[in-house]
Structure formats: structure tokens, C-alpha cells
Write a protein that holds these residues in place. Structure first.
Motif, PDB file in Angstrom:
ATOM      1  N   PRO A 216      -0.683  10.997   1.165  1.00 10.97           N
ATOM      2  CA  PRO A 216      -0.009  10.947   1.828  1.00 10.97           C
ATOM      3  C   PRO A 216       2.301  10.850   1.134  1.00 10.97           C
ATOM      4  O   PRO A 216       2.300  10.944   0.103  1.00 10.97           O
ATOM      5  CB  PRO A 216       0.632   9.659   1.944  1.00 10.97           C
ATOM      6  CG  PRO A 216      -0.506   8.871   1.973  1.00 10.97           C
ATOM      7  CD  PRO A 216      -1.675   9.504   0.499  1.00 10.97           C
TER       8      PRO A 216
ATOM      9  N   SER B 159      -4.980   3.012  -0.822  1.00 13.60           N
ATOM     10  CA  SER B 159      -4.450   2.321   0.538  1.00 13.60           C
ATOM     11  C   SER B 159      -6.445   1.775   0.861  1.00 13.60           C
ATOM     12  O   SER B 159      -7.056   2.354  -0.047  1.00 13.60           O
ATOM     13  CB  SER B 159      -4.459   2.972   1.849  1.00 13.60           C
ATOM     14  OG  SER B 159      -4.980   4.480   1.920  1.00 13.60           O
TER      15      SER B 159
ATOM     16  N   GLY C  68      -2.052   3.606   7.832  1.00 13.00           N
ATOM     17  CA  GLY C  68      -1.273   4.374   7.997  1.00 13.00           C
ATOM     18  C   GLY C  68      -1.623   5.866   8.066  1.00 13.00           C
ATOM     19  O   GLY C  68      -1.139   6.699   8.740  1.00 13.00           O
ATOM     20  N   ASN C  69      -2.955   6.378   7.994  1.00 20.16           N
ATOM     21  CA  ASN C  69      -3.952   7.538   8.501  1.00 20.16           C
ATOM     22  C   ASN C  69      -4.917   7.166   9.366  1.00 20.16           C
ATOM     23  O   ASN C  69      -5.737   7.262   8.752  1.00 20.16           O
ATOM     24  CB  ASN C  69      -3.708   8.028   6.863  1.00 20.16           C
ATOM     25  CG  ASN C  69      -4.503  10.128   8.053  1.00 20.16           C
ATOM     26  OD1 ASN C  69      -4.560  10.065   9.012  1.00 20.16           O
ATOM     27  ND2 ASN C  69      -4.547  10.807   6.842  1.00 20.16           N
TER      28      ASN C  69
ATOM     29  N   ARG D 110       0.695  -0.916  -0.019  1.00 18.70           N
ATOM     30  CA  ARG D 110      -0.279   0.264   0.185  1.00 18.70           C
ATOM     31  C   ARG D 110       1.177   1.298  -0.022  1.00 18.70           C
ATOM     32  O   ARG D 110       0.836   2.358   1.031  1.00 18.70           O
ATOM     33  CB  ARG D 110      -1.204  -0.054   1.537  1.00 18.70           C
ATOM     34  CG  ARG D 110      -0.688   0.213   2.984  1.00 18.70           C
ATOM     35  CD  ARG D 110      -1.862   0.327   3.280  1.00 18.70           C
ATOM     36  NE  ARG D 110      -1.112   0.576   5.274  1.00 18.70           N
ATOM     37  CZ  ARG D 110      -0.174   1.828   5.359  1.00 18.70           C
ATOM     38  NH1 ARG D 110       0.597   2.659   3.972  1.00 18.70           N
ATOM     39  NH2 ARG D 110      -0.283   1.929   6.913  1.00 18.70           N
TER      40      ARG D 110
ATOM     41  N   HIS E 135       4.749  -0.953   4.816  1.00 17.35           N
ATOM     42  CA  HIS E 135       3.883  -0.108   5.376  1.00 17.35           C
ATOM     43  C   HIS E 135       4.536   0.982   6.162  1.00 17.35           C
ATOM     44  O   HIS E 135       5.047   0.763   6.883  1.00 17.35           O
ATOM     45  CB  HIS E 135       2.734  -0.561   5.896  1.00 17.35           C
ATOM     46  CG  HIS E 135       1.984  -2.018   5.710  1.00 17.35           C
ATOM     47  ND1 HIS E 135       0.781  -2.166   5.535  1.00 17.35           N
ATOM     48  CD2 HIS E 135       2.450  -2.713   4.126  1.00 17.35           C
ATOM     49  CE1 HIS E 135       0.498  -3.762   5.227  1.00 17.35           C
ATOM     50  NE2 HIS E 135       1.635  -3.834   4.256  1.00 17.35           N
ATOM     51  N   ALA E 136       4.145   1.676   5.337  1.00 16.91           N
ATOM     52  CA  ALA E 136       4.583   3.738   6.171  1.00 16.91           C
ATOM     53  C   ALA E 136       3.367   3.209   7.001  1.00 16.91           C
ATOM     54  O   ALA E 136       2.217   3.450   6.350  1.00 16.91           O
ATOM     55  CB  ALA E 136       4.774   3.943   5.394  1.00 16.91           C
ATOM     56  N   VAL E 137       3.808   3.868   8.179  1.00 15.56           N
ATOM     57  CA  VAL E 137       2.441   3.773   9.300  1.00 15.56           C
ATOM     58  C   VAL E 137       3.149   4.772  10.436  1.00 15.56           C
ATOM     59  O   VAL E 137       4.008   4.907  10.644  1.00 15.56           O
ATOM     60  CB  VAL E 137       2.135   2.358  10.323  1.00 15.56           C
ATOM     61  CG1 VAL E 137       1.606   2.474  11.216  1.00 15.56           C
ATOM     62  CG2 VAL E 137       2.638   1.775   9.708  1.00 15.56           C
ATOM     63  N   ARG E 138       2.308   5.774  10.443  1.00 17.76           N
ATOM     64  CA  ARG E 138       2.154   6.399  11.469  1.00 17.76           C
ATOM     65  C   ARG E 138       2.503   6.251  13.117  1.00 17.76           C
ATOM     66  O   ARG E 138       1.715   5.213  13.558  1.00 17.76           O
ATOM     67  CB  ARG E 138       1.128   8.017  11.775  1.00 17.76           C
ATOM     68  CG  ARG E 138       0.926   8.848  10.262  1.00 17.76           C
ATOM     69  CD  ARG E 138       0.161   9.887  10.131  1.00 17.76           C
ATOM     70  NE  ARG E 138      -0.473  10.246   8.829  1.00 17.76           N
ATOM     71  CZ  ARG E 138      -1.083  11.328   9.032  1.00 17.76           C
ATOM     72  NH1 ARG E 138      -1.609  11.629   9.796  1.00 17.76           N
ATOM     73  NH2 ARG E 138      -1.038  11.791   7.876  1.00 17.76           N
TER      74      ARG E 138
ATOM     75  N   SER F  78      -1.929  -2.307   8.857  1.00 22.59           N
ATOM     76  CA  SER F  78      -2.032  -1.406   9.682  1.00 22.59           C
ATOM     77  C   SER F  78      -2.518  -0.293   8.682  1.00 22.59           C
ATOM     78  O   SER F  78      -3.183  -0.442   8.088  1.00 22.59           O
ATOM     79  CB  SER F  78      -0.331  -0.953   8.950  1.00 22.59           C
ATOM     80  OG  SER F  78      -0.598  -1.220   7.894  1.00 22.59           O
TER      81      SER F  78
END
Length: 967
Positions: free
Chosen positions: A965, A408, A433-434, A404, A466-469, A431
Motif C-alpha cells: 500500500p 495487515s 484496506g484492500n 496496520r 486505518h487507511a481504507v479504500r 477495516s
């Protein structure tokens, strides 16, 4: 490439990727001195009419002075932004701060600016100006500009519409042949609604372009059968894709024009005609060249199934970032990389661009999975249970997002929200992300159709791809916030399918009352116990005995459905043996016909090792037509639609048609041949275990209750005694001293007092004499408390002495504390006047970097902390939220007179919660508030301890301009 200008460094945080109205993407960034040639080239491509509208006169070319002016900015009083695709401008906007009389001005004392746009004619109508306005308004607010002014020729109706449709409060005048528009930049309810609506339409359109393409190219198709690319090509072709399909392989021999009947090319650039979607199945190191070819051919989107990206480590993560940046530079969106593919079963599309070898049945369930393996498992389970066990319930669309990196679950939710072919949304998420945006979108989607979510990786880090905050909230808190948004949270993919099939096939229950009937007393009792365990209100089971006939089942179900004291019915059935025993087909027909007579209540079947009944239920209640048959009326999905079709069965391949012609009762997975049900009939879901059926029903009950409450969400009350301006001045003054700080006791009391939250005074008592003096000041009776970190709020450790009626008791208590716990310097004792007795509670508010502002409530004390008995709501909290928040904790009965105790003043407690919510919502600089303990007495509340932390607010939040993102 970018450089700083004049006074301020280049504001990189103003850069953003956005989705435009048609689903394409563009990048918005500040204009710098390096952009002179791009600006000139852009201006040359603008029509004379657009130039006239911008400058109110013929203006064929920009002078050197113009170019310098439009590319040199101080990023405070003069700002220019450009929307770019590739390396070229497609639109620009600028503001110049002005003072009295419209003259150029500088500094925050001048809070008005003049704004002007110019959009390339070829890109007008794509929403470029609207996106630029959102971003330039956010920049202006950051630079203390509160109003925009714009002068527009009356004939320039498109630009006037951009301003008037933005939703800001505005004033219009007409003078000297020019329309002058003035509008404030503070977001209003209408401007946010307009912004969210534009975001929804744009992101939904971007997903639609990926799921409903007119032409697809599979890049990386092997010349021989097998391999990922060739498999996807075969699946698209065999699935009956209605558009144009192309195979692309750079190693094809010269002169080869086809691959298994599919037009074949060595490069996507060689295709004569548009390509809407490219499925990329080449090694990761060859993907950049493929993306460049696709961008040059104006491909609209990519599904990247190639692996070797962020899931493989830091090098792959950087490769993934470069992939997203490259694709967005061409205005393309990406599903993946490392994706399993996408599916759209609509008869108008029939796209199986995935590694699933068989096209799923067409239906009204949307499925999203971040994991390819879980996606396979879900497709398989829905296929078995959706057609082979309990009736035809198929998919509308399926998206496997892989890593993603771009598209997403949020984007897919935007699509499903307005998709008429999807009635239930199922999501497997590893996950989020936002979370802040997901919660907002989920709330809106759940108000229209059920959204069921299972979240993997709940107790550890998410997948490496995955890029996750980062979030400071535990998983239980995030789950509670999702439930508040109407999300049906389940723990396993089995529960995901169980709940999805029920919601897709049956109406929502009106309440928790459950009738139970069947031919097994034991199974009925198991179902009864399961209902109690899930918080439902079951009636005593009705045992029809093992001798019950189909007519007995029909009569009993008809009576249960007609009974106004029941909201749902669970039918239990076990195999029967002997002469005269009910047959599976007869029983299924009896249940179906009884349910059709009362279609407003859900019916579930619990069967034990009774495959014949499951197949009979499937045949009796299927909603898909026979091959070649015309569509007839079908039941509503999720109980929310009437008179709409559930979907069509895929046209069978040759072998399947032969089996159907031979009168076979099942397809290759054992599904019965579907027949049209009577009008108004609902397919009846069957479950192999009582607890699974009841758990799915309980989730439907809770969701139905949420839907009813969501229709009236309540309001955020206004309080006349709140001093918002005074609090803002105090906050700004305190923050001027540092980047972030925990307030002193005095500052905390002052800030909370501005919002009507009054903290009981606590005077320091470093010595026994100081304690006595403090008590005389406050008045007896008093409490003596140790405030050392290891003793604070821990009455169970003995660091608190209450109801000290005189100085003698106070000095004795002081001596006891110092003897037990150490010197006064270690204890930090304070004296506080006694508050009325009541229930000790705790109120907290925190701004989480991922979830946003969250208000939490629970009872004070070690027991509640050990049990994790806290309830949470997103800020701003409405009056209905506050009421439910107080009642959501497991220990809530202690507030309402448990075991004969006096009920406490919960309305006063709810008001306190609302005031804290307002404080945090009005002032994003307030990043943490803790009130502990808050004593709730039979009359009123007393805040005995409080702390507040401030920090500079984020430059952008979810209420800011829409962006993708960052990469």
C-alpha cells in the motif's frame, strides 16, 4: 527530488514499495536525470562478471554519454526503473522501443521493446529482477508495448531463468552466441499464478521474520519495573524466548550492562551482533531516531507499540506516513503503530513480545486482531475456553496490527497459508484496506484451512488510524462476497471463539443432518428448534431421560455416529441428582470413547451449569502432554490433518510446577491437568447454550459445503458470437469523447449486442400520434412506459400500461398517464413491444474501487429493494457461480414454480449473467451495467431496459505488479 524529462511528466504512479523474496522491502521508481551520481555509485559496486553479462564485453565504468542515456528518459519510448533501498540503487531495468530490424522507434505503431537488467551482486537471489520485470512490463503495457525482446549470454543462467520463470508466452532463438528471448506481455494464467506465488512467498517470509526472530531488542525499557517497554521485556524473558534478548534505553547509566539479567545497551547500534526484530516503546516523537538507528544496524522489522499516530488526528496521520516511509527506506516492515504486540508459541521460538502477561497455550489456532482491546478479550476467552472448559486448544501465533500502517491481515493470511503450525485462522477486522486482495487471499486460504472473521465498525467509519479504500458497496454486499470466498463470517467475538474451537477440534460435517440426544427433553427441543432456525436438518431429539447412565450415553452416541442418515451429533446434558446418577467424569469418558470409535463426524456438547462435566471433558480429551512427557499422537485440527501434533503446553514456571507436583487438577485459571487422549480422539467442544453450539455447527456445515464446491469451481464459458474486438473499438471510440460518460440508448444496445445481450427496442412517444406510429412500427401488443427518473422501473406507481392490443387502447392509456402524472415532457413516455410474460428481475454489474468488479442479481420491484434481496458474485463469474447466484436470493422459489406457477428459463438467465460478466471482465472501462427489467419467461429472457457507464480504466489493479500500500 524528482524532475520530469524530455516529453512526459514524471509518472509518480509508477512508484511502488515491494516485498522481496527474503521478506525485506525495496522501492521501485522511475530513473530521472537527478540519479546520475546514484547510477555511477551503483555501477561501481557491480562485479566485473555482472557488467560483462550486461554489456557482452568488459565494461569497467560508465561514460558520461552512458550516464546521460541511462538517466534521461521520455517515459514512453525509453523508460528506466530502479529498485532502491535507502537512497541507493540495488537494481535497474530499462526498455527501449524498437521497430522493424531492432532499430529505435517511437509511437504506438511500434509495439515491441528491448529490455535489459542489472542487479547489484550483493542483492542477487532476493528476487529483485523478478520484481523489476513485473513493474517494467506493467509500464510497457500502459505505453502500448505488447512484446519484450532480450538478448542474453548463454552463461547468464540467472537472467535467463528470470525471463523463463515469469510465465509469459515466449519464443527463444540462438544466434551469434547470444540467446534471444521474445515474449508477449499480456498476462496469462501462468504468469498471474507465478506472480501470486512470488507475492505469497515474499509476504509470508516478511511476516515470518517478525514472528520468528533470532534476536530481539526492546527499545524503551524503563530502568524500574512497570511501563510498556519494561513489561514487554519481562513478558519476552518470562515466556522463555529461545533467541537472544536485549534491552535498550538511551538513559541507562554509563557502565550498566544488564537489566534484570537481560543484556542492556543505550543504543541498538551498540549491540554486538545482528538484531532481527526491534520492539519500539518510546514516545512518538522519538521513534524516527530509533528507526534510523535500527536501519543503520540492519534490523529486519519493527513492532511499534507507541501511540500518537493516525488514531490521534491529522498530525498523527502524517507522522504515521513518515514512519512507514522511513522504515521501508531501510527495507524494514512494521507491525503497528499502536500495536498490542505479537506472540509465537512454537517451542522453537516461544516469543511473547506483547502486553499479555501470560504466554498462551501452544496450539494450532492463528489469531489476528486490529484492536488491542479486542485482542486482549480474544486471548482471554481462548485461554478460558481453550484450557479451562473444553480441552486444550491453544494458539500458534497472535498478531495485533494496531493501526496496520504496514503489515495487515493480508500479510498474515499469506503467512498462515503455508504455516504448518496453524490449522484455523481467526481474525477480528475493523477495516479491510484492500478488499479485492483480501478476497483473493481468503479464497485460497479457506480452500486449505478454515478462516473465521468478525468485522467491527460495520455500520460506520473505521478507526481513524486505518487507511481504507473508499467503497460504494454496503456492508451486506461485502459480507456476501467474503462468504463467496469461503470466509466464515460471524457477528461477535463470542461466535468467533465458538466457531474456532469447533473447527480446531472436530472434523467437518459432510452435510446438514443432525442427530440430537441427551437427558433433557426440553433442552433437546431447544436444540432442535435452533437447528431449524439455522437451516440445518435435525432428526427428532432422542430423550434418554434424566435416569440415563454413562453407558446409555455411550450407546446412544455410538448409534448416532454409526447412522448414515446423520452428519453430526449434538449431545445435551443437564445435572442429575440422586442415587445412581451419572458422574461428570464417567459421562465425559463415555462421550469421548464413543466419539473415538467414529472419529469422522463432529460431536458437540450442550451443557447447562455443569462445570464438572466441562472439566471432565477437558481432562478426558486434552491433547497436550503432561509437563516433561513425550508428545504422543494427537487429533487433526479442523478435520484436515492426521498424525500431526496440536502443540505443546508451555513449560510451567516454578509455582506452576509445584502445583502440578502436588497433584492439583487445575492451573491458575482452573484448567484441568491435561492427559494424552487415545489415538484418533477429537477434543469435544462444549457450549453453555444450544443456540451457540448450533450456530457454530451451521457455520461448519456451510464451510464444509463450500470446500466441496471449491474443489470444482466451474469455468468461464466461451461464446462464439462475442465480438470482443468490436466492443473494444467501440469503447475506445466512445471514451475518446470524454473522461466518463453514460451511453446513449443506441450505444448501449450496440455494446451489449457485441456480447450477445439484445435489448428490446423502445421508441420515444412525445405525443399520442408518435406513440401510435411507434406501435405500428413495432407491432401490437405493446407497452407504454413513463421513463422519468421518479417513475422509471416503478410499475407499482402506475407509470406502466401493458398489453395494449390496438391504437384505441394505446391512446386511452396515453391520456390516462398524462392526466395522472403530468405532461409528456415530464413523463418521457416510450412504446415497447410486449415481451413474453414471466418473472421480472434485475441484473447489475459495477466496478467498486475497493472490492473490484461485482455482479449482482435479484428480482425487480419495491419489495425486493426494501428487503435488500440481492445476491452478489465477484467477476469473472463461472458457470457454477451463475447457477448459485440465481438460487441465492430469498425470493428464488418464484423462479422455480412457486405455488403452482410455471418455472422460468433459468439456464437462459444464467447465460445472460455470464455474458454480462464477460463484458465487464474483458473491458475494465465498463464500470457499470444495469439491465432492468429482465423478464425471465418459461422460454427465454427479454431485456427491456439497459444502461452502461464507461470510464478510463485504472492504471493498476490487482492483476498488476505486486506492491505494498502506498504512503
Amino acid at each position: 527530488m524528482q524532475t520530469s524529462s524530455d516529453r512526459h511528466e514524471y509518472p509518480a504512479h509508477w512508484e511502488a514499495d515491494v516485498v522481496l523474496r527474503d521478506g525485506g522491502t525495496a522501492r521501485i521508481r522511475p530513473i530521472t536525470a537527478d540519479d546520475a551520481e546514484r547510477l555511477v555509485s551503483f555501477y561501481e559496486q557491480v562485479s566485473d562478471e555482472s557488467k560483462y553479462y550486461r554489456f557482452f564485453a568488459p565494461y569497467p565504468r560508465l561514460s558520461a554519454k552512458d550516464v546521460h542515456r541511462f538517466t534521461h528518459h521520455d517515459f514512453v519510448d525509453r523508460v528506466g526503473l530502479a529498485a532502491t533501498v535507502g537512497d541507493e540503487f540495488i537494481g535497474t531495468v530499462r526498455y527501449d522501443r524498437i521497430g522493424a530490424g531492432g532499430r529505435p522507434a517511437a509511437g504506438a505503431d511500434a509495439d515491441e521493446a528491448e529490455v535489459a537488467f542489472l542487479v547489484q551482486d550483493a542483492h542477487q537471489g532476493r528476487g529483485v529482477a523478478s520484481a523489476l520485470l513485473e513493474h517494467i512490463a506493467a509500464v510497457a503495457r500502459e505505453r502500448d508495448i505488447r512484446r519484450f525482446a532480450a538478448e542474453v549470454l548463454p552463461a547468464n543462467t540467472k537472467m535467463i531463468k528470470v525471463f523463463t520463470d515469469a510465465g509469459y508466452t515466449q519464443k527463444r532463438s540462438f544466434e551469434d552466441g547470444v540467446v534471444r528471448l521474445e515474449f508477449g506481455l499480456e498476462p496469462t494464467d501462468r504468469s498471474l499464478a507465478v506472480q501470486y506465488a512470488r507475492e505469497q512467498r515474499a509476504e509470508a517470509r516478511s511476516v515470518q521474520r517478525l514472528l520468528a526472530p533470532g534476536a530481539v531488542a526492546v527499545i524503551g525499557t524503563g530502568r524500574t519495573p512497570g511501563g510498556v517497554g519494561r513489561s514487554i521485556l519481562d513478558n519476552i524473558r518470562d515466556g522463555g524466548f529461545t533467541g537472544r534478548l536485549y534491552a535498550v534505553n538511551g538513559a541507562l547509566p554509563e557502565g550498566q550492562k544488564e537489566l534484570d539479567g537481560v543484556p542492556a545497551f543505550r543504543s541498538v547500534r551498540d549491540i554486538d551482533g545482528p538484531v532481527d526484530l526491534a520492539v519500539v516503546a518510546v514516545p512518538a516523537d522519538r521513534v524516527p531516531a530509533v528507526v534510523a538507528e535500527c536501519g543503520g544496524h540492519d534490523v529486519q522489522g519493527l513492532v511499534v507499540v507507541s501511540a500518537g499516530y493516525a488514531e490521534s488526528g491529522p498530525e498523527g496521520r502524517e507522522r504515521q506516513r513518515a514512519l512507514v516511509r522511513q522504515a521501508r527506506s531501510y527495507g524494514m516492515r512494521i507491525i503497528g503503530p499502536n500495536s498490542f504486540g505479537v506472540i509465537n508459541t512454537s517451542p522453537e521460538v516461544r516469543l511473547n513480545a506483547s502486553l499479555a502477561p501470560d504466554m498462551p497455550r501452544s496450539g494450532r489456532i492463528g489469531l489476528f486482531a486490529q484492536s488491542g482491546a479486542i485482542g486482549v478479550a480474544l486471548l482471554s476467552r481462548l485461554h478460558r475456553r481453550g484450557g479451562g472448559v473444553t480441552g486444550v486448544t491453544g494458539l500458534s501465533t497472535f498478531v495485533s496490527s494496531g493501526n496496520r500502517a504496514d503489515v495487515s491481515g493480508n500479510d498474515v493470511l499469506q503467512y498462515w497459508y503455508e504455516d504448518a503450525d496453524t490449522d484455523v485462522a481467526l481474525m477480528y477486522l475493523e477495516s479491510i484496506g484492500n478488499p479485492r486482495k483480501f478476497t483473493r487471499l481468503a479464497r485460497r486460504t479457506a480452500a486449505a484451512k478454515p478462516l473465521v472473521v468478525v468485522q467491527g465498525a460495520r455500520h460506520g467509519a473505521g478507526p481513524r488510524g486505518h487507511a481504507v479504500r473508499a467503497t460504494q458497496l454496503p456492508h451486506a454486499t461485502v459480507s456476501a462476497l467474503l462468504r463467496q470466498a469461503g470466509v466464515i463470517r460471524v457477528d461477535t467475538i463470542t461466535e468467533l471463539v465458538d466457531a474456532g474451537l469447533l473447527l480446531a477440534r472436530q472434523p467437518l460435517p459432510a452435510g446438514p443432518r443432525v442427530a440430537i440426544l441427551g437427558n433433557s427433553e426440553s433442552l433437546g427441543l431447544l436444540t432442535y428448534d435452533a437447528c431449524l432456525a439455522e437451516g440445518l436438518r435435525p432428526h427428532p431429539p432422542r430423550d434418554l431421560t434424566t435416569a440415563a447412565s454413562a453407558a446409555d450415553f455411550h450407546a446412544a452416541l455410538s448409534r448416532a455416529l454409526a447412522d448414515d442418515t446423520s452428519d453430526a451429533v449434538v449431545v445435551t446434558a443437564i445435572p442429575s441428582v440422586g442415587e445412581g446418577s451419572v458422574g461428570d467424569a464417567a459421562l465425559a469418558e463415555a462421550l469421548r470413547s464413543a466419539a473415538a470409535e467414529q472419529p469422522t463426524k463432529p460431536v458437540l456438547v450442550v451443557h447447562v451449569e455443569l462445570g464438572g462435566l466441562a472439566e471432565a471433558l477437558s481432562a478426558a480429551t486434552s491433547t497436550a502432554p503432561l509437563p516433561g512427557a513425550a508428545l504422543g499422537p494427537v487429533p487433526p485440527a479442523g478435520g484436515t490433518r492426521t498424525g500431526e501434533r496440536t502443540g505443546e503446553r508451555a513449560e510451567p514456571r516454578t509455582g506452576e510446577r509445584a502445583r502440578a507436583d502436588e497433584g492439583a487438577e487445575a492451573d491458575d485459571r482452573g484448567a484441568p491437568t491435561p492427559v494424552p487422549p487415545p489415538e484418533g480422539a477429537h477434543p469435544i467442544p462444549a457450549y453453555p447454550a444450544a443456540e451457540r453450539a448450533v450456530r457454530a455447527l451451521a457455520q461448519a456445515v456451510a464451510y464444509g459445503q463450500w470446500r466441496r464446491e471449491a474443489a470444482d469451481p466451474g469455468k468461464v464459458p466461451e461464446y462464439e458470437d462475442i465480438d470482443e474486438r468490436g466492443a473494444a473499438a467501440l469503447v475506445h471510440g466512445l471514451l475518446a469523447r470524454g473522461q466518463g460518460l453514460t451511453l446513449t440508448t443506441e450505444a448501449t444496445c450496440e455494446l451489449l449486442g457485441a456480447y450477445g445481450v439484445h435489448v428490446h427496442r423502445a421508441l420515444p412517444a412525445p405525443t399520442p400520434d408518435a406513440a401510435a406510429g411507434a406501435a405500428r412500427t413495432l407491432g401490437y401488443p405493446v407497452a407504454l412506459k413513463a421513463t422519468a427518473p421518479h417513475l422509471r422501473h416503478r410499475a407499482d406507481l402506475g407509470g406502466v400500461r401493458l398489453d395494449l392490443a390496438d391504437e384505441e387502447q394505446l391512446r386511452r392509456a396515453y391520456a390516462e398517464l398524462t392526466e395522472l402524472f403530468g405532461s409528456a415532457e415530464e413523463l418521457r413516455p416510450v412504446v415497447q413491444r410486449m415481451a413474453p410474460r414471466g418473472v421480472d428481475t434485475v441484473v447489475r454489474a459495477v466496478i467498486d474501487p475497493a472490492a473490484g468488479a461485482v455482479l449482482s442479481f435479484g428480482l425487480a420491484g419495491a419489495a425486493s429493494q426494501l428487503l435488500g434481496d440481492m445476491a452478489h458474485r465477484l467477476i469473472p463469474v463461472t458457470d457454477r457461480d451463475a447457477t448459485s447466484l440465481v438460487r441465492s436470493i430469498r425470493t428464488a422459489p418464484l423462479l422455480f414454480g412457486w405455488r403452482g406457477s410455471a418455472p422460468v428459463d433459468t439456464p437462459a438467465l444464467e447465460e445472460l449473467l455470464l455474458r454480462v460478466s464477460r463484458l465487464v471482465h474483458d473491458h475494465p472501462e465498463v464500470v457499470a451495467v444495469t439491465l432492468e427489467p429482465v423478464v425471465v419467461a418459461p422460454h427465454g429472457v427479454s431485456v427491456l431496459g439497459a444502461s452502461v457507464r464507461l470510464a478510463p480504466p485504472p492504471a493498476r489493479d490487482d492483476h498488476g505488479p505486486r506492491t505494498l500500500p502506498a504512503y
